[in-house]
Design a protein around this motif. Sequence first.
Motif, mmCIF file in Angstrom:
data_model
loop_
_atom_site.group_PDB
_atom_site.id
_atom_site.type_symbol
_atom_site.label_atom_id
_atom_site.label_comp_id
_atom_site.label_asym_id
_atom_site.label_seq_id
_atom_site.Cartn_x
_atom_site.Cartn_y
_atom_site.Cartn_z
ATOM 1 N N GLN A 113 -72.859 -48.205 97.174
ATOM 2 C CA GLN A 113 -72.459 -47.098 96.774
ATOM 3 C C GLN A 113 -71.443 -46.567 97.258
ATOM 4 N N PRO A 114 -70.451 -45.895 96.794
ATOM 5 C CA PRO A 114 -69.244 -45.460 97.295
ATOM 6 C C PRO A 114 -69.453 -44.471 98.518
ATOM 7 N N LEU A 115 -68.866 -44.627 99.638
ATOM 8 C CA LEU A 115 -68.821 -43.686 100.901
ATOM 9 C C LEU A 115 -67.758 -42.688 100.668
ATOM 10 N N PHE A 116 -66.590 -43.322 100.557
ATOM 11 C CA PHE A 116 -65.456 -42.431 100.394
ATOM 12 C C PHE A 116 -64.302 -43.003 99.715
ATOM 13 N N THR A 117 -63.273 -42.416 99.056
ATOM 14 C CA THR A 117 -62.176 -42.684 98.291
ATOM 15 C C THR A 117 -61.173 -42.359 99.129
ATOM 16 N N LEU A 118 -60.044 -43.219 99.358
ATOM 17 C CA LEU A 118 -58.624 -42.852 99.996
ATOM 18 C C LEU A 118 -57.912 -42.606 98.848
ATOM 19 N N SER A 119 -56.830 -41.538 98.856
ATOM 20 C CA SER A 119 -55.922 -41.435 97.917
ATOM 21 C C SER A 119 -54.398 -41.514 98.519
ATOM 22 N N ALA A 120 -53.558 -42.329 97.922
ATOM 23 C CA ALA A 120 -52.045 -42.107 98.520
ATOM 24 C C ALA A 120 -50.998 -42.447 97.219
ATOM 25 N N ASP A 121 -49.860 -42.220 97.379
ATOM 26 C CA ASP A 121 -48.858 -42.483 96.319
ATOM 27 C C ASP A 121 -48.389 -43.821 96.679
ATOM 28 N N ASP A 122 -48.712 -44.702 97.676
ATOM 29 C CA ASP A 122 -48.106 -45.848 97.970
ATOM 30 C C ASP A 122 -49.393 -46.878 98.630
ATOM 31 N N GLY A 123 -49.739 -47.790 98.005
ATOM 32 C CA GLY A 123 -51.034 -48.322 98.303
ATOM 33 C C GLY A 123 -50.685 -49.219 99.676
ATOM 34 N N ALA A 124 -49.594 -49.226 100.100
ATOM 35 C CA ALA A 124 -49.116 -49.882 101.436
ATOM 36 C C ALA A 124 -49.783 -49.014 102.578
ATOM 37 N N ARG A 125 -50.077 -47.729 102.283
ATOM 38 C CA ARG A 125 -50.669 -46.939 103.228
ATOM 39 C C ARG A 125 -52.306 -47.320 103.716
ATOM 40 N N PHE A 126 -52.675 -47.920 102.904
ATOM 41 C CA PHE A 126 -54.320 -47.876 102.876
ATOM 42 C C PHE A 126 -54.802 -48.917 104.228
ATOM 43 N N PRO A 127 -53.934 -49.992 104.612
ATOM 44 C CA PRO A 127 -54.457 -50.723 105.665
ATOM 45 C C PRO A 127 -54.525 -49.791 106.988
ATOM 46 N N ARG A 128 -53.433 -49.101 107.036
ATOM 47 C CA ARG A 128 -53.710 -48.455 108.498
ATOM 48 C C ARG A 128 -54.728 -47.137 108.549
ATOM 49 N N ALA A 129 -54.678 -46.625 107.297
ATOM 50 C CA ALA A 129 -55.700 -45.547 107.150
ATOM 51 C C ALA A 129 -56.981 -46.249 107.762
ATOM 52 N N LEU A 130 -57.438 -47.399 107.017
ATOM 53 C CA LEU A 130 -58.532 -48.111 107.120
ATOM 54 C C LEU A 130 -58.758 -48.639 108.389
ATOM 55 N N GLU A 131 -57.703 -48.815 109.195
ATOM 56 C CA GLU A 131 -57.820 -49.225 110.727
ATOM 57 C C GLU A 131 -58.172 -47.989 111.584
ATOM 58 N N ALA A 132 -57.784 -46.764 111.320
ATOM 59 C CA ALA A 132 -58.424 -45.575 111.725
ATOM 60 C C ALA A 132 -59.587 -45.518 111.701
ATOM 61 N N LEU A 133 -60.190 -45.992 110.660
ATOM 62 C CA LEU A 133 -61.618 -45.265 110.142
ATOM 63 C C LEU A 133 -62.591 -46.562 110.680
ATOM 64 N N GLU A 134 -62.298 -47.494 111.319
ATOM 65 C CA GLU A 134 -63.032 -48.700 112.039
ATOM 66 C C GLU A 134 -63.849 -47.924 112.819
ATOM 67 N N GLY A 135 -65.200 -48.123 112.846
ATOM 68 C CA GLY A 135 -66.476 -47.686 113.915
ATOM 69 C C GLY A 135 -66.596 -45.937 113.557
#
Length: 430
Positions: free
Chosen positions: A387-409
Amino acid sequence: MSPVEAFDVVDLIRTKRDRGELTTPQIDWLIDAFTRGYVADEQMSALAMAILLNGMERREIRDLTMAMIASGERMSFAALDKPTSDKHSTGGVGDKITLPLAPLVAVFGVAVPQLSGRGLGHTGGTLDKLESIPGWRAALTNDEMMRQLTEVGAVICAAGSGLAPADKRLYALRDTTGTVEAIPLIASSIMSKKIAEGTGALVLDVKFGSGAFMQEYERAEELARTMVALGTDAGVATTALLTDMNVPLGLAIGNANEVRESVEVLAGGGPADVVQLTIALAREMLTLAGQPDADVESALADGRAMDVWKRMIRAQDGDPDAPLPVAKETHVVTASRDGVLATQEALPFGIAAWRLGAGRARQQDPVVHAAGIDLHAKPGDEVRAGQPLFTLSADDGARFPRALEALEGAYSIADSAAPRGPIVRARIEA
Ligand code: URA
């Protein structure tokens, strides 16, 4: 010949270093001399560090606040034929409350002059959020502000640079010298601007918890008590609510998505925590303005607050019915197992939204209005694997990895979750 200075700043620094008290004339002179450029940045920084380490007495904090007010202009709403009531939040993740709150309070004939700022770091700024509405402009002249308060009753706009300019300089220094977290300095900084703004009543939303400026409850309470005393002493009817910022507020973190959620609240819906806090703060603002019995829930449910919102946005050239910006890229994070969402920590979610482009690192940077995070579950909700827990939105997909890093734990699924306490934990009055 330059005028003879009344004091030697090194004596003042030594006094605070050695845990002494500064006198009223010393504080008045200090802020004036700092504003004139006579007291150097390194001297003011040393003093700020001495204050951070050794504190200040209530009287000194009051003197500092009044001296910072005297460094600039003071606004007055005395010409309005209605009372004024304002709110200030110490800032948090997903904190969009000002947006539904200002029009809601204005429904009852109480004017809301909200001078707001832009976001810095992981907490968003009210002006950044509103600027996602096509056409909306933040900069108003004092005359435009007065007209809007008379005709619409609520205004959210940029604070001019004329209010407490000494605070502006001091805040920039504190930001670069590790001296932001001193309660006397935070309290005098916030209250000098709010008192100079000229509101008759003020409600402070002082947040505690992982996504707040003050993480510990006791420190948040001390800050609240200090600010309530400052406002009351200056003749502004002031109270504070201590509110929980361990979990993001509502389901939207960003700019355009927070406007969307605010409009849901104004339409009588929206997430329970946002609605609860909006109602609690509206009641508090109206009570201080002499209307303890105002039926705020009805004004949300029957569309009156929405009507004021639309007029407020149109008065600043915005189109309240225009589509809001939508991000080019999205990334959905799903539940790894069945269970209950047990934790969802505000600070990492705030940092992740910032990394997606919703916030800025420097005051002059632009923000991406469509960037942010939409949460699909809150702590205590049952979730199923996939089930989806949350959705990240950005104008540039290259931003997703660092955002996901912040969300670890930053979130977890367990068999059960500890019950959440009430969002409003305490009320502080003088
Ligand atoms: N906000 C302010 O305006 N000043 C501070 O010192 C901290 C937060």
